[in-house]
Write a protein that holds these residues in place. Sequence first.
Motif, PDB file in Angstrom:
ATOM      1  N   LYS A   1      10.243  29.977  36.303  1.00 24.73           N
ATOM      2  CA  LYS A   1      11.361  30.917  36.357  1.00 24.73           C
ATOM      3  C   LYS A   1      11.276  31.998  35.293  1.00 24.73           C
ATOM      4  O   LYS A   1      11.465  33.194  35.591  1.00 24.73           O
ATOM      5  N   GLU A   2      10.996  31.592  34.046  1.00 34.69           N
ATOM      6  CA  GLU A   2      11.119  32.521  32.938  1.00 34.69           C
ATOM      7  C   GLU A   2       9.823  33.232  32.577  1.00 34.69           C
ATOM      8  O   GLU A   2       9.856  34.336  32.031  1.00 34.69           O
ATOM      9  N   VAL A   3       8.670  32.614  32.875  1.00 38.76           N
ATOM     10  CA  VAL A   3       7.390  33.212  32.491  1.00 38.76           C
ATOM     11  C   VAL A   3       6.774  34.033  33.617  1.00 38.76           C
ATOM     12  O   VAL A   3       6.348  35.173  33.410  1.00 38.76           O
ATOM     13  N   ILE A   4       6.719  33.447  34.825  1.00 43.99           N
ATOM     14  CA  ILE A   4       6.077  34.181  35.920  1.00 43.99           C
ATOM     15  C   ILE A   4       7.054  34.639  36.995  1.00 43.99           C
ATOM     16  O   ILE A   4       6.646  35.242  37.995  1.00 43.99           O
ATOM     17  N   ASN A   5       8.377  34.346  36.792  1.00 43.09           N
ATOM     18  CA  ASN A   5       9.407  34.802  37.730  1.00 43.09           C
ATOM     19  C   ASN A   5       9.090  34.363  39.163  1.00 43.09           C
ATOM     20  O   ASN A   5       9.022  35.172  40.090  1.00 43.09           O
ATOM     21  N   GLY A   6       8.905  33.055  39.332  1.00 42.05           N
ATOM     22  CA  GLY A   6       8.561  32.520  40.648  1.00 42.05           C
ATOM     23  C   GLY A   6       9.528  31.443  41.101  1.00 42.05           C
ATOM     24  O   GLY A   6      10.592  31.244  40.513  1.00 42.05           O
ATOM     25  N   ARG A   7       9.133  30.706  42.160  1.00 38.48           N
ATOM     26  CA  ARG A   7       9.992  29.656  42.708  1.00 38.48           C
ATOM     27  C   ARG A   7       9.123  28.607  43.397  1.00 38.48           C
ATOM     28  O   ARG A   7       7.981  28.876  43.791  1.00 38.48           O
ATOM     29  N   TRP A   8       9.676  27.402  43.525  1.00 38.64           N
ATOM     30  CA  TRP A   8       8.984  26.343  44.241  1.00 38.64           C
ATOM     31  C   TRP A   8       9.074  26.596  45.739  1.00 38.64           C
ATOM     32  O   TRP A   8      10.144  26.931  46.253  1.00 38.64           O
ATOM     33  N   VAL A   9       7.951  26.441  46.436  1.00 41.16           N
ATOM     34  CA  VAL A   9       7.927  26.751  47.872  1.00 41.16           C
ATOM     35  C   VAL A   9       7.453  25.567  48.718  1.00 41.16           C
ATOM     36  O   VAL A   9       7.532  25.609  49.945  1.00 41.16           O
ATOM     37  N   HIS A  10       6.958  24.508  48.084  1.00 40.17           N
ATOM     38  CA  HIS A  10       6.410  23.373  48.841  1.00 40.17           C
ATOM     39  C   HIS A  10       6.656  22.101  48.032  1.00 40.17           C
ATOM     40  O   HIS A  10       6.368  22.050  46.837  1.00 40.17           O
ATOM     41  N   THR A  11       7.203  21.062  48.682  1.00 40.97           N
ATOM     42  CA  THR A  11       7.538  19.813  48.008  1.00 40.97           C
ATOM     43  C   THR A  11       7.108  18.631  48.853  1.00 40.97           C
ATOM     44  O   THR A  11       7.365  18.600  50.057  1.00 40.97           O
ATOM     45  N   VAL A  12       6.444  17.650  48.222  1.00 45.64           N
ATOM     46  CA  VAL A  12       6.005  16.433  48.917  1.00 45.64           C
ATOM     47  C   VAL A  12       6.213  15.239  47.990  1.00 45.64           C
ATOM     48  O   VAL A  12       5.792  15.277  46.831  1.00 45.64           O
ATOM     49  N   GLU A  13       6.883  14.197  48.500  1.00 48.09           N
ATOM     50  CA  GLU A  13       7.063  12.975  47.708  1.00 48.09           C
ATOM     51  C   GLU A  13       5.778  12.157  47.741  1.00 48.09           C
ATOM     52  O   GLU A  13       5.183  11.966  48.802  1.00 48.09           O
ATOM     53  N   SER A  14       5.339  11.659  46.570  1.00 51.02           N
ATOM     54  CA  SER A  14       4.112  10.879  46.506  1.00 51.02           C
ATOM     55  C   SER A  14       4.022  10.125  45.182  1.00 51.02           C
ATOM     56  O   SER A  14       4.472  10.620  44.153  1.00 51.02           O
ATOM     57  N   GLN A  15       3.458   8.920  45.212  1.00 52.10           N
ATOM     58  CA  GLN A  15       3.200   8.102  44.031  1.00 52.10           C
ATOM     59  C   GLN A  15       4.443   7.872  43.178  1.00 52.10           C
ATOM     60  O   GLN A  15       4.385   7.818  41.950  1.00 52.10           O
TER      61      GLN A  15
ATOM     62  N   GLY B   1       6.729   9.918  42.675  1.00 51.05           N
ATOM     63  CA  GLY B   1       7.159  11.183  42.097  1.00 51.05           C
ATOM     64  C   GLY B   1       7.138  12.274  43.147  1.00 51.05           C
ATOM     65  O   GLY B   1       7.263  12.003  44.342  1.00 51.05           O
ATOM     66  N   THR B   2       6.932  13.513  42.716  1.00 54.26           N
ATOM     67  CA  THR B   2       6.994  14.653  43.626  1.00 54.26           C
ATOM     68  C   THR B   2       5.898  15.661  43.308  1.00 54.26           C
ATOM     69  O   THR B   2       5.720  16.041  42.143  1.00 54.26           O
ATOM     70  N   PHE B   3       5.177  16.068  44.353  1.00 49.00           N
ATOM     71  CA  PHE B   3       4.271  17.204  44.224  1.00 49.00           C
ATOM     72  C   PHE B   3       5.060  18.468  44.538  1.00 49.00           C
ATOM     73  O   PHE B   3       5.815  18.516  45.512  1.00 49.00           O
ATOM     74  N   LEU B   4       4.870  19.507  43.724  1.00 48.76           N
ATOM     75  CA  LEU B   4       5.513  20.795  43.958  1.00 48.76           C
ATOM     76  C   LEU B   4       4.491  21.911  43.840  1.00 48.76           C
ATOM     77  O   LEU B   4       3.605  21.857  42.974  1.00 48.76           O
ATOM     78  N   VAL B   5       4.613  22.911  44.692  1.00 52.21           N
ATOM     79  CA  VAL B   5       3.767  24.100  44.638  1.00 52.21           C
ATOM     80  C   VAL B   5       4.692  25.306  44.526  1.00 52.21           C
ATOM     81  O   VAL B   5       5.674  25.413  45.269  1.00 52.21           O
ATOM     82  N   GLY B   6       4.381  26.196  43.598  1.00 52.98           N
ATOM     83  CA  GLY B   6       5.212  27.374  43.425  1.00 52.98           C
ATOM     84  C   GLY B   6       4.382  28.614  43.169  1.00 52.98           C
ATOM     85  O   GLY B   6       3.203  28.523  42.809  1.00 52.98           O
ATOM     86  N   HIS B   7       4.980  29.773  43.396  1.00 54.71           N
ATOM     87  CA  HIS B   7       4.311  31.039  43.091  1.00 54.71           C
ATOM     88  C   HIS B   7       5.345  32.146  42.952  1.00 54.71           C
ATOM     89  O   HIS B   7       6.531  31.964  43.273  1.00 54.71           O
ATOM     90  N   THR B   8       4.910  33.288  42.461  1.00 55.71           N
ATOM     91  CA  THR B   8       5.786  34.448  42.357  1.00 55.71           C
ATOM     92  C   THR B   8       6.061  34.990  43.754  1.00 55.71           C
ATOM     93  O   THR B   8       5.291  34.764  44.694  1.00 55.71           O
ATOM     94  N   ASP B   9       7.149  35.719  43.901  1.00 52.88           N
ATOM     95  CA  ASP B   9       7.466  36.320  45.202  1.00 52.88           C
ATOM     96  C   ASP B   9       6.385  37.292  45.627  1.00 52.88           C
ATOM     97  O   ASP B   9       6.126  37.474  46.818  1.00 52.88           O
ATOM     98  N   GLU B  10       5.737  37.923  44.659  1.00 60.73           N
ATOM     99  CA  GLU B  10       4.665  38.873  44.974  1.00 60.73           C
ATOM    100  C   GLU B  10       3.346  38.160  45.238  1.00 60.73           C
ATOM    101  O   GLU B  10       2.354  38.794  45.633  1.00 60.73           O
ATOM    102  N   GLY B  11       3.303  36.856  45.007  1.00 57.69           N
ATOM    103  CA  GLY B  11       2.078  36.112  45.247  1.00 57.69           C
ATOM    104  C   GLY B  11       0.987  36.390  44.238  1.00 57.69           C
ATOM    105  O   GLY B  11      -0.195  36.238  44.524  1.00 57.69           O
TER     106      GLY B  11
END
Length: 249
Positions: free
Chosen positions: A70-84, A86-96
């Motif tokens: 949020k504060e460093v690259i101004n992005g958001r989480w876009v993909h979430t999967v429960e595993s082990q 815990g949770t896998f998360l993938v995020g990126h900036t809106d500009e990619g």
Amino acid sequence: MAVTAQEKVIRYRAPDGSLISIAASGYDLTDHWSADVLVRLRRPYAGVPKGRQLREFHVAPIHNYDGVLKEVINGRWVHTVESQGGTFLVGHTDEGEQGIAIWRGRWHEIATWLAEPRMAGSRALSYFEGLQFKDAPDGLRVISQAAHAEDVEVRDVDVYVPTVGLLSIQPVTKAHQLVPSWSGAKTKVGEIWREETSAPDDPTEILLLHATSTTVTTLNGEGNNKGNEGPRVKFLQALTELSWVSEKS
């Protein structure tokens, strides 16, 4: 973070299973622990993608990367999967422009930056393929399911010491070449060396190096105190324990 109240010793379990123990009277050593970890193939097998021959990760306390995203690259989480557990998360900036993937447990999370920020979630999570995570209050273990072919290596373990700076700890087996050949200033548990690291026209920055029989650490100053080694020397002189014990020891 494991704390031994009677001895006031802080113990941190590194991703490779090593145990770091540290104590310094009058200082808070429970703040923010993190570790840089490599998963390296012992030899490059034919057909193994280049990105899988050496994988780089960073272990930090839980929710560390919410702030980074949020504060460093101004992005958001876009993909979430429960595993082990815990949770896998993938995020990126809106500009990619930049992407990140993490596994988040109960106490810690492990992250890697993505070479292609907008890559598909399934491909991003493949960077964690073959790795098992065991999260506990004192640290996050990273275990390779192909231990016969690849190693989990800890590059360094860092802890932020309030009013002092960032202490970066390495095992002496991997960082002994950093230790000068001459004697340093003696402390209760090691020796200190001083090095000026700034460019000629910049304000003086002083790096302190500390070594024990099992550790080599560097201590950078906090904020505007990078040229003032006083608070750091005082802290290093207050150390009553600093050790790195490999799981195989």
